[in-house]
Design a protein around this motif. Structure first.
Motif, short mmCIF file in Angstrom:
data_model
loop_
_atom_site.label_atom_id
_atom_site.label_comp_id
_atom_site.label_asym_id
_atom_site.label_seq_id
_atom_site.Cartn_x
_atom_site.Cartn_y
_atom_site.Cartn_z
N THR A 277 0.81 -1.23 0.00
CA THR A 277 0.00 0.00 0.00
C THR A 277 0.84 1.27 0.00
O THR A 277 0.65 2.14 -0.87
N PRO A 278 1.80 1.46 0.93
CA PRO A 278 2.63 2.68 0.87
C PRO A 278 3.51 2.74 -0.38
O PRO A 278 3.83 3.83 -0.85
N ILE A 279 3.89 1.59 -0.91
CA ILE A 279 4.67 1.57 -2.15
C ILE A 279 3.82 2.10 -3.30
O ILE A 279 4.29 2.91 -4.13
N ARG A 280 2.56 1.66 -3.35
CA ARG A 280 1.65 2.14 -4.41
C ARG A 280 1.48 3.65 -4.29
O ARG A 280 1.48 4.37 -5.30
N GLU A 281 1.34 4.16 -3.06
CA GLU A 281 1.20 5.61 -2.84
C GLU A 281 2.47 6.34 -3.27
O GLU A 281 2.40 7.42 -3.87
#
Length: 224
Positions: free
Chosen positions: A50-54
């Protein structure tokens, strides 16, 4: 790239990841055309996707990557010539847009310019991406008020690569302060409806940014 490269502070995790990937792109560790695969990054960094996608969305907004359907994130290319080509065009077209906008700006536009300038002066806990976006919004206020659709489209076409180059300005405190001073000077000229001063200030502003970014870009290349 490893999890130890990410500093522990109050910065959001997505921004820390973006910072790490951004630096590796600038230094050439991650190459132009290289794919950034979320599962692989998740495994390498030891964190969820999730934070990687962001982080990848932030980097796309800055022009460092393109997110392509069925391919994912792909690193874009920025060279010395790209920087020069972008700024040569910008230095001619943006002052013209600012001049044309002088009689079209309303009080609400001036107020918004002041609001963005104040935010940039205060800085952002969200990091360089937020500063870049505020700067982008600041310039777009008068660009979109030039009332010349062809000129707006020409400048729009430069924006993503320009955002990427602008990263160098907002990672250096001295230049950030100078950008703020130049923005405030421009707001005063808009308030006076002084077309000649507005055009000259924007031309100088873009030129100063160009020269600063060229120096920073060369310094990064010497570290590779």
């Amino acid at each position: 790239m490893a999890v130890r490269d990410i500093n522990i502070d109050n910065t959001p995790l997505s921004e820390k990841i973006a910072h790490t990937i951004r630096n590796n792109i600038i230094k050439g560790i991650i190459k132009p055309g290289e794919r950034l695969v979320e599962p692989k990054l998740s495994e390498m960094l030891g964190i969820s996707r999730t934070p990687i996608r962001e982080a990848l969305r932030l980097l796309e907004m800055e022009g460092f990557i393109d997110i392509i359907p069925r391919r994912g994130a792909v690193v874009t290319t920025l060279t010395r010539k790209d920087i020069d080509d972008i700024f040569i065009i910008k230095m001619k077209l943006e002052p013209l847009a600012s001049r044309l906008a002088v009689d079209n700006l309303e009080k609400s536009d001036i107020d918004r310019l002041k609001e963005l300038a104040a935010k940039m002066e205060a800085g952002s806990a969200k990091g360089v991406t937020q500063m870049i976006n505020w700067n982008y919004d600041f310039h777009n206020i008068f660009i979109y008020k030039c009332n010349n659709d062809r000129l707006i489209r020409m400048l729009d076409g430069l924006q993503q690569q320009f955002k990427r180059a602008t990263v160098y300005s907002f990672t250096t405190e001295g230049r950030t302060k100078k950008v703020n001073e130049e923005h405030l000077e421009l707001i005063k000229a808009f308030e006076k409806k002084d077309s000649d001063s507005v055009e000259k200030i924007v031309e100088t502003h873009v030129y100063n940014g160009w020269q600063f970014i060229r120096v920073q870009f060369e310094e990064v290349l010497t570290q590779i």
